[in-house]
Design a protein around this motif. Sequence first.
Motif, short mmCIF file in Angstrom:
data_model
loop_
_atom_site.label_atom_id
_atom_site.label_comp_id
_atom_site.label_asym_id
_atom_site.label_seq_id
_atom_site.Cartn_x
_atom_site.Cartn_y
_atom_site.Cartn_z
N GLN A 1 24.89 55.85 72.18
CA GLN A 1 25.36 54.72 72.96
C GLN A 1 25.26 53.45 72.12
O GLN A 1 24.28 53.25 71.38
N VAL A 2 26.28 52.63 72.22
CA VAL A 2 26.34 51.37 71.48
C VAL A 2 26.56 50.23 72.45
O VAL A 2 27.33 50.36 73.42
N GLN A 3 25.92 49.13 72.19
CA GLN A 3 26.12 47.93 73.00
C GLN A 3 26.45 46.75 72.10
O GLN A 3 25.90 46.62 70.99
N LEU A 4 27.34 45.90 72.59
CA LEU A 4 27.61 44.61 71.96
C LEU A 4 27.17 43.54 72.95
O LEU A 4 27.65 43.51 74.09
N VAL A 5 26.27 42.69 72.50
CA VAL A 5 25.74 41.66 73.38
C VAL A 5 26.08 40.29 72.81
O VAL A 5 25.65 39.95 71.70
N GLU A 6 26.84 39.53 73.59
CA GLU A 6 27.25 38.19 73.16
C GLU A 6 26.31 37.14 73.72
O GLU A 6 25.70 37.33 74.77
N SER A 7 26.27 36.01 73.03
CA SER A 7 25.51 34.88 73.52
C SER A 7 26.10 33.61 72.92
O SER A 7 26.86 33.66 71.95
N GLY A 8 25.75 32.47 73.54
CA GLY A 8 26.15 31.19 72.97
C GLY A 8 27.22 30.44 73.72
O GLY A 8 27.55 29.31 73.35
N GLY A 9 27.77 31.02 74.75
CA GLY A 9 28.79 30.31 75.50
C GLY A 9 28.19 29.16 76.29
O GLY A 9 26.97 29.02 76.39
N GLY A 10 29.07 28.33 76.86
CA GLY A 10 28.58 27.22 77.66
C GLY A 10 29.66 26.25 78.02
O GLY A 10 30.85 26.48 77.79
N LEU A 11 29.21 25.13 78.57
CA LEU A 11 30.10 24.05 78.99
C LEU A 11 29.89 22.87 78.07
O LEU A 11 28.75 22.46 77.83
N LEU A 12 30.99 22.33 77.53
CA LEU A 12 30.84 21.18 76.65
C LEU A 12 32.10 20.34 76.70
O LEU A 12 33.12 20.78 77.23
N GLN A 13 32.01 19.16 76.13
CA GLN A 13 33.13 18.23 76.14
C GLN A 13 34.04 18.47 74.94
O GLN A 13 33.63 19.02 73.92
N ALA A 14 35.26 18.05 75.09
CA ALA A 14 36.22 18.15 74.00
C ALA A 14 35.68 17.45 72.75
O ALA A 14 35.05 16.39 72.85
N GLY A 15 35.92 18.09 71.62
CA GLY A 15 35.43 17.56 70.36
C GLY A 15 34.09 18.12 69.95
O GLY A 15 33.65 17.91 68.81
N GLY A 16 33.45 18.84 70.84
CA GLY A 16 32.14 19.40 70.56
C GLY A 16 32.22 20.69 69.76
O GLY A 16 33.30 21.17 69.41
N SER A 17 31.04 21.22 69.46
CA SER A 17 30.93 22.44 68.66
C SER A 17 30.07 23.46 69.39
O SER A 17 29.20 23.11 70.20
N LEU A 18 30.31 24.72 69.04
CA LEU A 18 29.59 25.82 69.68
C LEU A 18 29.56 26.99 68.72
O LEU A 18 30.52 27.19 67.96
N ARG A 19 28.47 27.75 68.75
CA ARG A 19 28.42 28.97 67.94
C ARG A 19 28.13 30.14 68.86
O ARG A 19 27.12 30.16 69.56
N LEU A 20 29.02 31.11 68.80
CA LEU A 20 28.84 32.35 69.53
C LEU A 20 28.25 33.41 68.61
O LEU A 20 28.54 33.43 67.42
N SER A 21 27.43 34.27 69.20
CA SER A 21 26.85 35.38 68.46
C SER A 21 27.13 36.68 69.20
O SER A 21 27.22 36.70 70.43
N CYS A 22 27.23 37.76 68.45
CA CYS A 22 27.42 39.08 69.04
C CYS A 22 26.66 40.09 68.19
O CYS A 22 26.96 40.24 67.01
N ALA A 23 25.70 40.75 68.81
CA ALA A 23 24.88 41.73 68.10
C ALA A 23 25.20 43.13 68.59
O ALA A 23 25.20 43.38 69.80
N ALA A 24 25.44 44.02 67.66
CA ALA A 24 25.69 45.42 67.98
C ALA A 24 24.40 46.21 67.79
O ALA A 24 23.68 46.02 66.80
#
Length: 121
Positions: A1-24
């Motif tokens: 069994q394999v899982q991919l788990v994402e993190s890092g989403g959210g709410l932000l204003q235009a012009g902002g930055s965000l980093r998403l992660s995904c670990a298998a």
Amino acid sequence: QVQLVESGGGLLQAGGSLRLSCAASGSIFSVNDMGWYRQAPGKQRELVAVITSGGSTDYADSVKGRVTISRDRTKNTVYLQMNSLKPEDTAVYYCNAGIILRYTGNVVRYWGQGTQVTVSS
């Protein structure tokens, strides 16, 4: 069994930055390409960026210059650094990976559960 788990989403204003992660994790022999897709309300899921096992990358035209995909092979993790975010980037972002399974050698594609990114104007 394999899982991919994402993190890092959210709410932000235009012009902002965000980093998403995904670990298998799970019964993984190795990971081939890894990528990020997104799906906005009422629209089809679309490719955002992909990175091969060798490190080659490709991006959707709509995000080129604003987004960087990278991976840590030792952690079976892929990242998506997003800068200069726009309201039209609002979507659920999904991780996808081609996994060579440990015991069978089969190559199977897996999806994460998705993480919401909302960009307000």
